[in-house]
Design a protein around this motif. Structure first.
Motif, PDB file in Angstrom:
ATOM      1  N   ASP A 160      28.328 -64.088 100.477  1.00  0.00           N
ATOM      2  CA  ASP A 160      29.380 -63.915 101.228  1.00  0.00           C
ATOM      3  C   ASP A 160      29.200 -64.579 102.850  1.00  0.00           C
ATOM      4  O   ASP A 160      30.203 -65.001 103.260  1.00  0.00           O
ATOM      5  CB  ASP A 160      29.849 -62.378 101.301  1.00  0.00           C
ATOM      6  N   SER A 161      28.242 -64.301 103.362  1.00  0.00           N
ATOM      7  CA  SER A 161      27.965 -64.667 104.494  1.00  0.00           C
ATOM      8  C   SER A 161      27.858 -66.120 104.685  1.00  0.00           C
ATOM      9  O   SER A 161      28.469 -66.775 105.795  1.00  0.00           O
ATOM     10  CB  SER A 161      26.724 -64.132 105.238  1.00  0.00           C
ATOM     11  N   PRO A 210      36.743 -70.089 100.142  1.00  0.00           N
ATOM     12  CA  PRO A 210      38.220 -69.938 100.787  1.00  0.00           C
ATOM     13  C   PRO A 210      38.787 -70.838 100.851  1.00  0.00           C
ATOM     14  O   PRO A 210      38.459 -72.073 100.755  1.00  0.00           O
ATOM     15  CB  PRO A 210      37.941 -69.030 102.117  1.00  0.00           C
ATOM     16  N   ALA A 211      40.305 -70.824 100.952  1.00  0.00           N
ATOM     17  CA  ALA A 211      41.171 -71.747 101.179  1.00  0.00           C
ATOM     18  C   ALA A 211      41.030 -72.595 102.518  1.00  0.00           C
ATOM     19  O   ALA A 211      40.568 -72.165 103.167  1.00  0.00           O
ATOM     20  CB  ALA A 211      42.547 -71.279 100.693  1.00  0.00           C
ATOM     21  N   GLN A 212      41.307 -73.821 102.218  1.00  0.00           N
ATOM     22  CA  GLN A 212      41.450 -74.844 103.632  1.00  0.00           C
ATOM     23  C   GLN A 212      39.950 -75.112 104.041  1.00  0.00           C
ATOM     24  O   GLN A 212      40.037 -75.340 105.176  1.00  0.00           O
ATOM     25  CB  GLN A 212      42.055 -74.339 104.427  1.00  0.00           C
ATOM     26  N   LEU A 213      38.796 -74.792 103.170  1.00  0.00           N
ATOM     27  CA  LEU A 213      37.637 -75.291 103.598  1.00  0.00           C
ATOM     28  C   LEU A 213      37.408 -76.635 103.292  1.00  0.00           C
ATOM     29  O   LEU A 213      37.454 -77.027 101.950  1.00  0.00           O
ATOM     30  CB  LEU A 213      36.725 -74.332 102.887  1.00  0.00           C
ATOM     31  N   LEU A 214      37.268 -77.560 104.228  1.00  0.00           N
ATOM     32  CA  LEU A 214      37.259 -78.919 103.957  1.00  0.00           C
ATOM     33  C   LEU A 214      36.134 -79.698 104.743  1.00  0.00           C
ATOM     34  O   LEU A 214      36.256 -79.247 106.082  1.00  0.00           O
ATOM     35  CB  LEU A 214      38.404 -79.757 104.417  1.00  0.00           C
ATOM     36  N   LEU A 215      35.081 -80.134 104.152  1.00  0.00           N
ATOM     37  CA  LEU A 215      34.027 -80.809 104.786  1.00  0.00           C
ATOM     38  C   LEU A 215      34.339 -82.364 105.021  1.00  0.00           C
ATOM     39  O   LEU A 215      34.240 -82.986 104.341  1.00  0.00           O
ATOM     40  CB  LEU A 215      32.699 -80.780 103.914  1.00  0.00           C
ATOM     41  N   ARG A 216      34.801 -82.528 106.268  1.00  0.00           N
ATOM     42  CA  ARG A 216      35.395 -83.909 106.494  1.00  0.00           C
ATOM     43  C   ARG A 216      34.471 -84.654 107.471  1.00  0.00           C
ATOM     44  O   ARG A 216      34.711 -86.006 107.602  1.00  0.00           O
ATOM     45  CB  ARG A 216      36.688 -83.826 107.174  1.00  0.00           C
ATOM     46  N   GLN A 217      33.411 -84.107 107.961  1.00  0.00           N
ATOM     47  CA  GLN A 217      32.267 -84.881 108.812  1.00  0.00           C
ATOM     48  C   GLN A 217      31.114 -84.977 108.083  1.00  0.00           C
ATOM     49  O   GLN A 217      29.939 -85.360 108.975  1.00  0.00           O
ATOM     50  CB  GLN A 217      32.379 -84.160 110.039  1.00  0.00           C
ATOM     51  N   LEU A 218      30.915 -84.459 106.982  1.00  0.00           N
ATOM     52  CA  LEU A 218      29.571 -84.444 106.325  1.00  0.00           C
ATOM     53  C   LEU A 218      29.120 -85.800 106.076  1.00  0.00           C
ATOM     54  O   LEU A 218      29.766 -86.852 105.687  1.00  0.00           O
ATOM     55  CB  LEU A 218      29.745 -83.802 105.080  1.00  0.00           C
ATOM     56  N   ALA A 265      41.119 -67.243 103.639  1.00  0.00           N
ATOM     57  CA  ALA A 265      39.763 -66.982 104.502  1.00  0.00           C
ATOM     58  C   ALA A 265      39.979 -65.839 105.041  1.00  0.00           C
ATOM     59  O   ALA A 265      40.806 -65.155 105.424  1.00  0.00           O
ATOM     60  CB  ALA A 265      39.844 -68.255 105.557  1.00  0.00           C
ATOM     61  N   ASP A 266      38.552 -65.126 105.457  1.00  0.00           N
ATOM     62  CA  ASP A 266      38.610 -63.880 106.189  1.00  0.00           C
ATOM     63  C   ASP A 266      38.684 -64.085 107.812  1.00  0.00           C
ATOM     64  O   ASP A 266      37.933 -64.804 108.340  1.00  0.00           O
ATOM     65  CB  ASP A 266      37.169 -63.464 105.976  1.00  0.00           C
ATOM     66  N   LEU A 303      30.504 -71.221 106.512  1.00  0.00           N
ATOM     67  CA  LEU A 303      30.842 -72.508 105.944  1.00  0.00           C
ATOM     68  C   LEU A 303      32.384 -72.653 106.555  1.00  0.00           C
ATOM     69  O   LEU A 303      32.660 -73.787 106.945  1.00  0.00           O
ATOM     70  CB  LEU A 303      30.708 -72.862 104.427  1.00  0.00           C
ATOM     71  N   TRP A 304      33.172 -71.883 106.290  1.00  0.00           N
ATOM     72  CA  TRP A 304      34.602 -71.814 106.615  1.00  0.00           C
ATOM     73  C   TRP A 304      34.596 -72.016 108.210  1.00  0.00           C
ATOM     74  O   TRP A 304      35.548 -72.720 108.717  1.00  0.00           O
ATOM     75  CB  TRP A 304      35.478 -70.408 106.190  1.00  0.00           C
ATOM     76  N   ARG A 305      34.002 -71.340 108.982  1.00  0.00           N
ATOM     77  CA  ARG A 305      33.923 -71.389 110.231  1.00  0.00           C
ATOM     78  C   ARG A 305      33.501 -72.751 110.850  1.00  0.00           C
ATOM     79  O   ARG A 305      34.025 -73.180 112.119  1.00  0.00           O
ATOM     80  CB  ARG A 305      33.247 -70.385 110.908  1.00  0.00           C
ATOM     81  N   THR A 306      32.452 -73.333 110.204  1.00  0.00           N
ATOM     82  CA  THR A 306      31.766 -74.463 110.798  1.00  0.00           C
ATOM     83  C   THR A 306      32.329 -75.697 109.857  1.00  0.00           C
ATOM     84  O   THR A 306      31.471 -76.806 110.402  1.00  0.00           O
ATOM     85  CB  THR A 306      30.480 -74.406 110.799  1.00  0.00           C
TER      86      THR A 306
END
Length: 429
Positions: A197-198, A229-237, A125-126, A203-206
């Motif tokens: 990219d944006s 990016p790595a570690q992007l997980l949507l767990r509340q979707l 992630a950036d 997505l990674w931040r939120t």
């Protein structure tokens, strides 16, 4: 036939820097064409071993065009093929070109560059604009916690928050990118390469807090997608809607679906040229759900032709969602004259019907009526296929329906006594 490389160099030593390194280590003559071997070394922190990939000059040129389109201001120069090709010198030219690309993306994110170098691991992630902890100062003596400021930002339009609020101060910028600010995220773009990219950054931040995600993406140029990016997980979707206008957007969606680990997902809508890869990715996204999916919509883009592999993937997806009450398997602009049908496969011409019969449906939209499907429905021993069905919207092509009028009687006898809405449309092709 290939020949062993002449003048091959030894594999380079591991470089302890946080970027990928590439070195040309040899070449081979394959079918009267030179192909070049490149040793790709990942950053030392990944612990991954290096690997050698073989690529042709034509493949490098395609990569160069894709990277130039992705980085138009970088003045990347794609080397041209010389009239007389000297393999050793040409390998060095290709190596310099790849190093210039890696200077723009030390850890490649562009799909084209990742495929060329054979990279599978997700990029980091950036974190260049990391969150600011603390408070948002409103005056000399008043401070507002960032969590509270983020809640306030959640009531703002996204474009206002991003364009205006982020320019006030770093604390408010952190509040705008706080997960609490983004319970819903909707992005629509017909030139997705400009915003991808944006989108990944947001997505990674939120991803921790987003509950409703809607993406409508179409790339104008191929091979300009990026890896999430790595570690992007949507767990509340809770609700996911994807409209994908081209294969590049579909590849991005498959990557995104692999990030869904939400036990609360109850609605999934896909609108695309439905493929087995996309549907299988959706099936995997449903595995962690504790509250069963209740609403599923699969919309094929115009002129849909669903082959045997796609039909099998639809059935597998329905098997993963046994509690669906609102089901739609449709064609975009179904009444506008587009051809559509399920490919015939096996004794049961429409195998999806077997799985559909086991669902306790309350609403059904189905745009693939055929004589084979009607025969399977009429031969069913069940008095009513879906006793609680209230709404049914059906359509088909007359060229696959010999008796459209008789079809109504068959359907009405099998759709249940609770039916309230029943629009049917036939198109002649």
């Amino acid at each position: 036939m290939g020949s062993s490389s002449s003048g091959a160099r030894a594999e380079p030593q591991v470089v302890n820097e946080e970027s990928f390194k590439v070195t040309c280590v040899g070449h081979s003559l394959v079918n009267d064409t030179y192909e070049y071997d490149f040793f790709v070394q990942p950053p030392a922190s990944t612990g991954a071993p290096g690997q050698t990939v073989r690529r042709s000059f034509k493949e490098l040129q395609r990569l160069g065009h894709a990277m130039s389109a992705r980085w138009p201001r970088a003045s990347l120069r794609t080397p041209s093929r010389p009239f007389f090709e000297v393999p050793g010198e040409q390998g060095e030219v290709m190596e310099r070109s790849l190093r210039a690309m890696l200077s723009l993306e030390p850890f490649p994110r562009s799909t084209a560059l990742r495929h060329f170098l054979g990279i599978a691991m997700p990029p980091p992630a950036d974190l260049s604009d990391g969150h600011v902890a603390g408070h948002w100062r409103l005056g000399a003596e008043m401070r507002l916690p960032l969590g509270a400021a983020a809640t306030v930002m959640s009531f703002c339009e996204a474009h206002v928050a991003l364009k205006v609020c982020t320019r006030v101060c770093k604390a408010l910028q952190a509040a705008v990118l706080h997960p609490t600010s983004w319970p819903r995220l909707t992005v629509s773009s017909r030139v997705a390469e400009r915003c991808i990219d944006s989108l990944c950054r947001i997505l990674w931040r939120t991803c921790v807090g987003v509950q409703v995600l809607t993406l409508d993406l179409t790339f104008q140029q191929g091979h300009l997608g990026v890896a999430l990016p790595a570690q992007l997980l949507l767990r509340q979707l809770r609700s996911l809607t994807l409209r994908l206008g081209d294969p590049e957007a579909q590849a991005f969606a498959c990557d995104l679906l692999s990030c869904v680990e939400s036990p609360k997902l109850w609605e999934l809508r896909l609108s695309a040229q439905l493929t087995a890869q996309l549907l299988n990715a959706a099936s995997m996204a449903l595995l962690p759900t504790e509250q069963p999916l209740r609403r599923l919509a699969l919309t094929a883009l115009p002129d849909a032709r669903l082959g045997a592999g796609t039909v099998a993937a639809v059935r597998a997806l329905l098997d993963s969602a046994p509690r669906v009450a609102d089901l739609a398997i449709s064609v975009e602009d179904a009444f506008g004259g587009d051809s559509r049908w399920f490919e015939r496969c096996g004794p049961l011409e429409t195998p999806v019907l077997q799985t559909m019969m086991a669902l306790n449906l309350e609403s059904l939209t189905f745009d693939f009526l055929s004589d084979e499907l009607l025969l399977a429905i009429s031969s069913s021993s069940d008095r009513a296929l879906w006793p609680q069905l209230r709404r049914a919207k059906l359509s088909g092509c007359k060229r696959v329906l010999e008796d459209p009028d008789g079809m109504l009687g068959v359907l009405l006898s099998k759709l249940g006594e609770e039916l309230e809405e029943f629009p049917v449309a036939m198109k002649s092709t």
